[in-house]
Scaffold this motif. Structure first.
Motif, short mmCIF file in Angstrom:
data_model
loop_
_atom_site.label_atom_id
_atom_site.label_comp_id
_atom_site.label_asym_id
_atom_site.label_seq_id
_atom_site.Cartn_x
_atom_site.Cartn_y
_atom_site.Cartn_z
N SER A 48 0.82 -1.21 0.00
CA SER A 48 0.00 0.00 0.00
C SER A 48 0.85 1.26 0.00
O SER A 48 0.40 2.32 -0.42
N ARG A 49 2.11 1.14 0.44
CA ARG A 49 3.03 2.28 0.44
C ARG A 49 3.90 2.32 -0.82
O ARG A 49 4.82 3.11 -0.90
N GLY A 50 3.58 1.46 -1.77
CA GLY A 50 4.26 1.52 -3.05
C GLY A 50 5.49 0.64 -3.18
O GLY A 50 6.19 0.71 -4.18
N PHE A 51 5.76 -0.20 -2.19
CA PHE A 51 6.89 -1.10 -2.30
C PHE A 51 6.57 -2.24 -3.26
O PHE A 51 5.41 -2.67 -3.35
N ARG A 52 7.56 -2.70 -3.95
CA ARG A 52 7.43 -3.91 -4.75
C ARG A 52 7.81 -5.07 -3.84
O ARG A 52 8.93 -5.14 -3.35
N VAL A 53 6.87 -5.95 -3.59
CA VAL A 53 7.09 -7.03 -2.64
C VAL A 53 7.14 -8.35 -3.40
O VAL A 53 6.20 -8.70 -4.12
N LEU A 54 8.24 -9.07 -3.25
CA LEU A 54 8.36 -10.41 -3.80
C LEU A 54 8.17 -11.38 -2.65
O LEU A 54 8.79 -11.23 -1.61
N SER A 55 7.34 -12.38 -2.85
CA SER A 55 7.06 -13.31 -1.77
C SER A 55 6.90 -14.72 -2.32
O SER A 55 6.32 -14.92 -3.39
N ALA A 56 7.44 -15.67 -1.59
CA ALA A 56 7.31 -17.08 -1.96
C ALA A 56 7.38 -17.90 -0.69
O ALA A 56 7.99 -17.49 0.30
N ARG A 57 6.79 -19.07 -0.73
CA ARG A 57 6.84 -19.98 0.40
C ARG A 57 7.30 -21.34 -0.06
O ARG A 57 6.84 -21.84 -1.08
N ASN A 58 8.19 -21.91 0.69
CA ASN A 58 8.64 -23.27 0.43
C ASN A 58 7.69 -24.20 1.18
O ASN A 58 7.55 -24.06 2.39
N PRO A 59 7.05 -25.12 0.48
CA PRO A 59 6.07 -25.97 1.15
C PRO A 59 6.67 -26.87 2.23
O PRO A 59 5.97 -27.31 3.12
N SER A 60 7.96 -27.14 2.15
CA SER A 60 8.60 -27.94 3.19
C SER A 60 10.08 -27.62 3.23
O SER A 60 10.66 -27.19 2.25
N ALA A 61 10.67 -27.85 4.38
CA ALA A 61 12.10 -27.56 4.54
C ALA A 61 12.95 -28.47 3.67
O ALA A 61 14.05 -28.14 3.29
N GLU A 62 12.43 -29.63 3.34
CA GLU A 62 13.17 -30.60 2.54
C GLU A 62 12.56 -30.69 1.14
O GLU A 62 12.20 -31.76 0.67
N SER A 63 12.46 -29.56 0.47
CA SER A 63 11.86 -29.53 -0.85
C SER A 63 12.63 -30.40 -1.84
O SER A 63 13.85 -30.42 -1.86
#
Length: 112
Positions: A48-63
């Motif tokens: 909302s403040r204009g930052f470009r946010v990249l986000s990802a989640r690893n489904p498990s620690a042992e991908s």
């Protein structure tokens, strides 16, 4: 975040810092204390403040796929934005972003 004034100030300070210089925000703590909720609120506030946010989640620690999370994080970033990276790092990122790695040259170890 209104019920978490300490965390709200930390997020505000982080976003102020990040608007001027490389910055990092670490959210840590015991399971169930609201880290994900705080992260989601921070994510939305930054956008909302204009930052470009990249986000990802690893489904498990042992991908099974070693770079799956990195691939997800960079999928929408234009290739031109990596133009200033050293050749070895740029090549590694380009390789990670491609769907087909079968005939690609091995990644230079210096890029890891």
């Amino acid at each position: 975040m209104a019920d978490r004034p300490k965390e709200e100030k930390a997020v505000a300070d982080f976003l102020q810092s990040a608007s001027h210089a490389p910055s990092a925000l670490l959210i840590e703590g015991e399971a169930g204390i609201g880290k994900t909720t705080l992260w989601q609120a921070t994510y939305e506030l930054a956008r909302s403040r204009g930052f470009r946010v990249l986000s990802a989640r690893n489904p498990s620690a042992e991908s099974v796929l070693a770079y799956a999370t990195l691939t997800e994080l960079l999928v929408d970033v234009e290739a031109a934005e990596f133009g200033d990276l050293p050749a070895a790092q740029r090549s590694a990122i380009e390789r990670i972003r491609r769907d087909d790695h079968a005939d690609a040259a091995p990644t230079d170890r210096r890029a890891r």
